[in-house]
Design an enzyme around this catalytic site. Structure first.
Site, PDB file in Angstrom:
ATOM      1  CG  HIS A 223      -2.093   0.878   1.191  1.00  0.00           C
ATOM      2  ND1 HIS A 223      -2.405   1.691   0.132  1.00  0.00           N
ATOM      3  CD2 HIS A 223      -3.009   1.186   2.155  1.00  0.00           C
ATOM      4  CE1 HIS A 223      -3.465   2.433   0.430  1.00  0.00           C
ATOM      5  NE2 HIS A 223      -3.845   2.150   1.660  1.00  0.00           N
ATOM      6  CG  HIS A 269      -4.416   1.961  -9.014  1.00  0.00           C
ATOM      7  ND1 HIS A 269      -5.747   1.898  -8.704  1.00  0.00           N
ATOM      8  CD2 HIS A 269      -3.834   2.706  -8.051  1.00  0.00           C
ATOM      9  CE1 HIS A 269      -5.961   2.583  -7.598  1.00  0.00           C
ATOM     10  NE2 HIS A 269      -4.821   3.085  -7.179  1.00  0.00           N
ATOM     11  CG  ASP A 324       2.977   4.687  -5.009  1.00  0.00           C
ATOM     12  OD1 ASP A 324       2.741   5.753  -4.408  1.00  0.00           O
ATOM     13  OD2 ASP A 324       2.304   3.652  -4.865  1.00  0.00           O
TER      14      ASP A 324
HETATM   15  C1  MLT Z   1      -4.035   5.068  -4.058  1.00  0.00           C
HETATM   16  O1  MLT Z   1      -3.906   6.225  -3.627  1.00  0.00           O
HETATM   17  O2  MLT Z   1      -3.685   4.754  -5.204  1.00  0.00           O
HETATM   18  C2  MLT Z   1      -4.650   4.078  -3.187  1.00  0.00           C
HETATM   19  O3  MLT Z   1      -4.730   4.351  -1.870  1.00  0.00           O
HETATM   20  C3  MLT Z   1      -4.493   2.660  -3.547  1.00  0.00           C
HETATM   21  C4  MLT Z   1      -5.862   2.151  -3.890  1.00  0.00           C
HETATM   22  O4  MLT Z   1      -6.702   2.917  -4.314  1.00  0.00           O
HETATM   23  O5  MLT Z   1      -6.075   0.950  -3.719  1.00  0.00           O
END
Ligand code: MLT
Length: 384
Positions: A223, A269, A324
């Site tokens: 995460h 994602h 990220d």
């Molecule tokens: C994100 O910001 O991408 C999330 O917290 C991950 C997600 O949506 O599963």
């Protein structure tokens, strides 16, 4: 009248992390697989140019504030942005061992221990107001960066945060921190940290305990900690291939890693099926402001080559870069070259959205009755 069937559960769905199961409503934001993130119906592309407090106002009240409403809201946050001396002393007594997220979650829990009025709505605002100070105390303490100066919230939400960090600052760093903060406030209700925060709140644990739990959920490498791992990946590629690496060399590098069963970080994602628009915002920012930075050029090559190589695999449902993949590179290029604290920066922002979602769950859902305690069912499976 027949009930609308949203999802059919079969045995195939068991032990799969509840992926995609509809379990409730999220009023603050939604993620469209093709268009990305929206806060209260407004696209993140538009919001990325706003002031952080204006975006928080939108998330909190569900509408765009007028100039005077935002000014009043800002004053309210400033009024609440005070941490008592004894609370600061307990935070500074936390052990420095462990990941900064361990300290951040503990610090939030400590703040809650001294909160006299445990009201979800009140606590959400006070928490939002004090988070930059809590985060800076933890970073300075854990990193041995020096004594945290007194908080000056009137300087601005993220301006104060950057000033509280006892590291060299610059206008660019403030700009990047503001952008990073806005892009990470919320991401629908189903991501692990939000779900955990809401679930803990459903047992009527107070806001601070629920957010502390949510920060522990965010801390995992699958995460929030992915942003730290991603910068380390970009740095490794840079050190293995050198500053002058071409896109062809980067592509070969990725193919070799995949052949060797090694991970490629920053792609895919749970919901998105295009490049994460938050990543696109950061890639554009990096190209505009840090075009010659070595980490940026490698990250840009990884973006293109990674997507190309991963798209060849029919098993990969989303071969695109996520936020990220580039957020850490931009932070590093702007002068915040401390990957260990990237997840904490994510938490500093995400706690805002989670707190507001908990207010909905506790005080607004089901005509104000609130959602009941989370209590799913596990089927018994006898050990073989
Ligand atoms: C994100 O910001 O991408 C999330 O917290 C991950 C997600 O949506 O599963």
């Amino acid at each position: 009248m027949e009930e609308e069937v949203l999802f059919t559960i079969t045995k195939e769905h068991l032990d799969t992390g509840l992926r995609g199961f509809p379990v409730g409503y999220c009023t603050t934001s939604h993620v469209d697989p093709q268009k990305g993130l929206f806060y209260r119906g407004t696209s993140i592309l538009k919001l990325s140019t706003w002031e952080p407090v204006k975006v928080i106002y939108l998330l909190y009240y569900g509408k765009e504030g007028t100039h005077s409403e935002i000014t009043a809201f800002e004053k309210e946050l400033i009024k609440r942005a005070h941490l008592e001396e004894k609370v600061i002393r307990y935070i500074l007594a936390l052990p420095k061992e462990g990941h900064p997220m361990d300290l951040f979650a503990s610090a939030i829990q400590i703040v809650g221990m001294f909160e006299k009025n445990l009201d979800y709505r009140e606590n959400s605002l006070t928490l939002i107001a004090t988070l930059p100070h809590i985060a800076a105390l933890v970073i300075n303490h854990h990193g041995g960066f020096g004594k945290t100066p007194p908080s000056q919230p009137e300087l601005g939400y993220m301006e104060n945060f950057v000033r509280l960090l006892t590291i060299p600052s610059s206008d660019k760093l403030i700009q990047v921190m503001r952008l990073f903060n806005i892009l990470h406030y919320d991401h629908g209700g189903g991501n692990l940290s939000t779900f955990v925060g809401k679930a803990v709140g459903s047992g009527l644990q107070h806001m601070y305990g629920a957010i502390s739990a949510a920060m522990n959920a965010l801390a995992g490498p699958k995460h929030g900690r992915a942003n730290q791992d991603c910068l380390e990946f970009v740095e490794m590629a840079l050190s293995d291939l050198g500053e002058k690496a071409t896109i062809v060399e980067v592509e070969k590098y990725i193919r070799k890693r995949l052949n060797d069963n090694k991970l490629i970080f920053g792609f895919g994602h749970a919901v998105l099926r295009v490049e994460d628009p938050r990543a696109t915002i950061f890639y554009d920012y990096a190209k505009k402001y840090f075009p010659t930075h070595p980490l940026v050029s490698i990250a840009l090559h990884l973006r293109t080559a990674g997507e190309k190589v991963l798209a060849e695999n029919p098993k990969v449902s989303d071969p695109h870069a996520n936020i990220d993949a580039i957020s850490g590179t931009v932070l590093a290029a702007a002068g915040f070259h401390y990957p260990e604290y990237f997840t904490l920066l994510f938490g500093l922002a995400r706690a805002v959205g989670i707190a507001i979602q908990i207010v909905y769950d506790r005080l607004e859902a089901r005509e104000g009755k609130g959602t009941p305690i989370v209590r799913p069912k596990y089927l018994y499976k006898a050990a073989k």
